[in-house]
Design a protein around this motif. Sequence first.
Motif, PDB file in Angstrom:
ATOM      1  N   TYR A 183       0.824  -1.215   0.000  1.00 28.78           N
ATOM      2  CA  TYR A 183       0.000   0.000   0.000  1.00 28.78           C
ATOM      3  C   TYR A 183       0.857   1.265   0.000  1.00 28.78           C
ATOM      4  O   TYR A 183       0.405   2.339   0.416  1.00 28.78           O
ATOM      5  N   GLY A 184       2.108   1.154  -0.474  1.00 31.46           N
ATOM      6  CA  GLY A 184       2.934   2.345  -0.608  1.00 31.46           C
ATOM      7  C   GLY A 184       3.659   2.784   0.643  1.00 31.46           C
ATOM      8  O   GLY A 184       3.957   3.973   0.806  1.00 31.46           O
ATOM      9  N   PHE A 185       3.961   1.846   1.528  1.00 34.86           N
ATOM     10  CA  PHE A 185       4.735   2.149   2.729  1.00 34.86           C
ATOM     11  C   PHE A 185       6.115   1.505   2.619  1.00 34.86           C
ATOM     12  O   PHE A 185       6.258   0.412   2.054  1.00 34.86           O
ATOM     13  N   SER A 186       7.123   2.170   3.153  1.00 33.58           N
ATOM     14  CA  SER A 186       8.480   1.618   3.112  1.00 33.58           C
ATOM     15  C   SER A 186       9.256   2.093   4.332  1.00 33.58           C
ATOM     16  O   SER A 186       9.062   3.212   4.819  1.00 33.58           O
ATOM     17  N   LYS A 187      10.152   1.235   4.805  1.00 32.46           N
ATOM     18  CA  LYS A 187      11.001   1.583   5.943  1.00 32.46           C
ATOM     19  C   LYS A 187      12.172   2.448   5.499  1.00 32.46           C
ATOM     20  O   LYS A 187      12.873   2.118   4.541  1.00 32.46           O
ATOM     21  N   CYS A 188      12.393   3.564   6.189  1.00 34.08           N
ATOM     22  CA  CYS A 188      13.555   4.403   5.911  1.00 34.08           C
ATOM     23  C   CYS A 188      14.598   4.263   7.015  1.00 34.08           C
ATOM     24  O   CYS A 188      15.694   4.821   6.935  1.00 34.08           O
ATOM     25  N   HIS A 189      14.212   3.523   8.056  1.00 32.78           N
ATOM     26  CA  HIS A 189      15.026   3.364   9.258  1.00 32.78           C
ATOM     27  C   HIS A 189      14.424   2.185   9.992  1.00 32.78           C
ATOM     28  O   HIS A 189      13.243   1.884   9.817  1.00 32.78           O
ATOM     29  N   HIS A 190      15.200   1.491  10.799  1.00 34.73           N
ATOM     30  CA  HIS A 190      14.659   0.294  11.454  1.00 34.73           C
ATOM     31  C   HIS A 190      13.455   0.618  12.340  1.00 34.73           C
ATOM     32  O   HIS A 190      12.628  -0.249  12.626  1.00 34.73           O
ATOM     33  N   ALA A 191      13.331   1.892  12.757  1.00 31.00           N
ATOM     34  CA  ALA A 191      12.245   2.266  13.663  1.00 31.00           C
ATOM     35  C   ALA A 191      11.168   3.117  12.995  1.00 31.00           C
ATOM     36  O   ALA A 191      10.236   3.560  13.658  1.00 31.00           O
ATOM     37  N   TYR A 192      11.261   3.333  11.674  1.00 26.38           N
ATOM     38  CA  TYR A 192      10.311   4.222  11.007  1.00 26.38           C
ATOM     39  C   TYR A 192       9.774   3.593   9.718  1.00 26.38           C
ATOM     40  O   TYR A 192      10.546   3.140   8.864  1.00 26.38           O
ATOM     41  N   LEU A 193       8.458   3.609   9.595  1.00 26.34           N
ATOM     42  CA  LEU A 193       7.769   3.125   8.403  1.00 26.34           C
ATOM     43  C   LEU A 193       7.002   4.309   7.818  1.00 26.34           C
ATOM     44  O   LEU A 193       6.154   4.899   8.485  1.00 26.34           O
ATOM     45  N   GLY A 201      10.487  15.130   0.042  1.00 31.06           N
ATOM     46  CA  GLY A 201      11.888  15.280  -0.330  1.00 31.06           C
ATOM     47  C   GLY A 201      12.817  14.511   0.581  1.00 31.06           C
ATOM     48  O   GLY A 201      12.402  13.943   1.606  1.00 31.06           O
ATOM     49  N   ILE A 202      14.088  14.473   0.206  1.00 31.12           N
ATOM     50  CA  ILE A 202      15.150  13.854   0.996  1.00 31.12           C
ATOM     51  C   ILE A 202      16.217  14.920   1.215  1.00 31.12           C
ATOM     52  O   ILE A 202      16.697  15.535   0.264  1.00 31.12           O
ATOM     53  N   LEU A 203      16.592  15.139   2.464  1.00 30.95           N
ATOM     54  CA  LEU A 203      17.571  16.185   2.759  1.00 30.95           C
ATOM     55  C   LEU A 203      18.399  15.802   3.981  1.00 30.95           C
ATOM     56  O   LEU A 203      17.853  15.524   5.051  1.00 30.95           O
ATOM     57  N   ASN A 204      19.735  15.797   3.803  1.00 38.08           N
ATOM     58  CA  ASN A 204      20.648  15.546   4.924  1.00 38.08           C
ATOM     59  C   ASN A 204      20.278  14.293   5.711  1.00 38.08           C
ATOM     60  O   ASN A 204      20.164  14.319   6.935  1.00 38.08           O
ATOM     61  N   ASN A 205      20.096  13.198   4.975  1.00 34.04           N
ATOM     62  CA  ASN A 205      19.778  11.905   5.608  1.00 34.04           C
ATOM     63  C   ASN A 205      18.493  11.936   6.421  1.00 34.04           C
ATOM     64  O   ASN A 205      18.371  11.256   7.451  1.00 34.04           O
ATOM     65  N   HIS A 206      17.552  12.722   5.940  1.00 35.98           N
ATOM     66  CA  HIS A 206      16.221  12.746   6.534  1.00 35.98           C
ATOM     67  C   HIS A 206      15.173  12.692   5.423  1.00 35.98           C
ATOM     68  O   HIS A 206      15.399  13.203   4.320  1.00 35.98           O
ATOM     69  N   VAL A 207      14.041  12.089   5.743  1.00 34.67           N
ATOM     70  CA  VAL A 207      12.902  12.072   4.825  1.00 34.67           C
ATOM     71  C   VAL A 207      11.966  13.198   5.244  1.00 34.67           C
ATOM     72  O   VAL A 207      11.527  13.264   6.394  1.00 34.67           O
ATOM     73  N   LEU A 208      11.671  14.098   4.295  1.00 30.94           N
ATOM     74  CA  LEU A 208      10.773  15.217   4.568  1.00 30.94           C
ATOM     75  C   LEU A 208       9.350  14.810   4.201  1.00 30.94           C
ATOM     76  O   LEU A 208       9.112  14.192   3.159  1.00 30.94           O
ATOM     77  N   LEU A 209       8.404  15.179   5.069  1.00 27.04           N
ATOM     78  CA  LEU A 209       7.014  14.760   4.890  1.00 27.04           C
ATOM     79  C   LEU A 209       6.100  15.960   4.679  1.00 27.04           C
ATOM     80  O   LEU A 209       6.428  17.084   5.060  1.00 27.04           O
ATOM     81  N   SER A 210       4.952  15.708   4.099  1.00 29.41           N
ATOM     82  CA  SER A 210       3.993  16.772   3.807  1.00 29.41           C
ATOM     83  C   SER A 210       3.454  17.432   5.077  1.00 29.41           C
ATOM     84  O   SER A 210       2.918  18.525   5.022  1.00 29.41           O
ATOM     85  N   SER A 211       3.613  16.775   6.207  1.00 33.24           N
ATOM     86  CA  SER A 211       3.160  17.322   7.491  1.00 33.24           C
ATOM     87  C   SER A 211       4.197  18.260   8.092  1.00 33.24           C
ATOM     88  O   SER A 211       4.064  18.690   9.239  1.00 33.24           O
ATOM     89  N   ASP A 212       5.265  18.575   7.310  1.00 27.55           N
ATOM     90  CA  ASP A 212       6.375  19.417   7.768  1.00 27.55           C
ATOM     91  C   ASP A 212       7.236  18.724   8.820  1.00 27.55           C
ATOM     92  O   ASP A 212       8.041  19.374   9.501  1.00 27.55           O
ATOM     93  N   GLN A 213       7.052  17.427   8.967  1.00 30.52           N
ATOM     94  CA  GLN A 213       7.901  16.653   9.864  1.00 30.52           C
ATOM     95  C   GLN A 213       9.020  16.011   9.043  1.00 30.52           C
ATOM     96  O   GLN A 213       8.964  15.954   7.814  1.00 30.52           O
ATOM     97  N   LYS A 214      10.034  15.530   9.741  1.00 24.50           N
ATOM     98  CA  LYS A 214      11.091  14.788   9.071  1.00 24.50           C
ATOM     99  C   LYS A 214      11.495  13.617   9.951  1.00 24.50           C
ATOM    100  O   LYS A 214      11.449  13.703  11.177  1.00 24.50           O
ATOM    101  N   VAL A 215      11.857  12.520   9.282  1.00 22.53           N
ATOM    102  CA  VAL A 215      12.258  11.313  10.011  1.00 22.53           C
ATOM    103  C   VAL A 215      13.614  10.873   9.468  1.00 22.53           C
ATOM    104  O   VAL A 215      13.960  11.157   8.315  1.00 22.53           O
ATOM    105  N   PRO A 216      14.401  10.184  10.291  1.00 21.91           N
ATOM    106  CA  PRO A 216      15.760   9.812   9.867  1.00 21.91           C
ATOM    107  C   PRO A 216      15.765   8.776   8.754  1.00 21.91           C
ATOM    108  O   PRO A 216      14.920   7.872   8.706  1.00 21.91           O
ATOM    109  N   LEU A 217      16.717   8.929   7.852  1.00 19.98           N
ATOM    110  CA  LEU A 217      16.951   7.971   6.777  1.00 19.98           C
ATOM    111  C   LEU A 217      18.310   7.330   7.039  1.00 19.98           C
ATOM    112  O   LEU A 217      19.352   7.967   6.904  1.00 19.98           O
TER     113      LEU A 217
END
Length: 235
Positions: A183-193, A201-217
Amino acid sequence: MMKLAIVEDEAQYAETLKSYLDRYETENGEHFQIQVFSDGLDIITDYTASYDIILLDIQMKHLNGMKTAQKIREFDEDVIFIFITSSTQFALEGYLVDALGYVLKPVPYLSFSKLLKKAVERTKKKKETHYINVVVDGGTMRISLDSVSYMESQLHQLLIHTDKGNYLVPGPMKRMEETLMSYGFSKCHHAYLVNLSHVTGILNNHVLLSSDQKVPLSRTRKKQFMDCLTEYLGG
């Protein structure tokens, strides 16, 4: 097949509604799975967000229809409510729980079938959206996958981030990952789906989200995640 609940404390009206549903099935080629409850307390006890449409009598002895609907809305934002009432005074409060409409007692089949048709059409449209049911305090909640931006593993629990708030639910990340891969989900980190439809976008080893949040890649997940993202975007 659609799942309907009738919540009505008068047996005569419950039987009338069941006969109307049977008639509607015959006339329109639909098929309903129907469950009858005699009070609001009965349906909210161990409520599971599995119903498509709920027919609710407003005036009941123990827990009235409006309070029942408000309680159900805490766990299920998408179920369709149709109120069965003897007075428009109560029915007009339906906007508080986003009810589709109401039918006055004694219930005429024509009015009932017209409103039911709207509910059936809306249900079919909603079924194009995918959901997950998760266990939360007090019951089970149905969450639209479109609303989920990402999930975060916290020991033996998952924190689900949605556009309507966050939900902490039990369960391992691995099981959720296996469920949502298609359904279009993927792990970018062992603790993040991550929901790939929310990636901006992708910036400085982080995944940028439409909610203005970012999670580690993470370095170990980066290639696989980028491959999944590229495939998702049609590249």
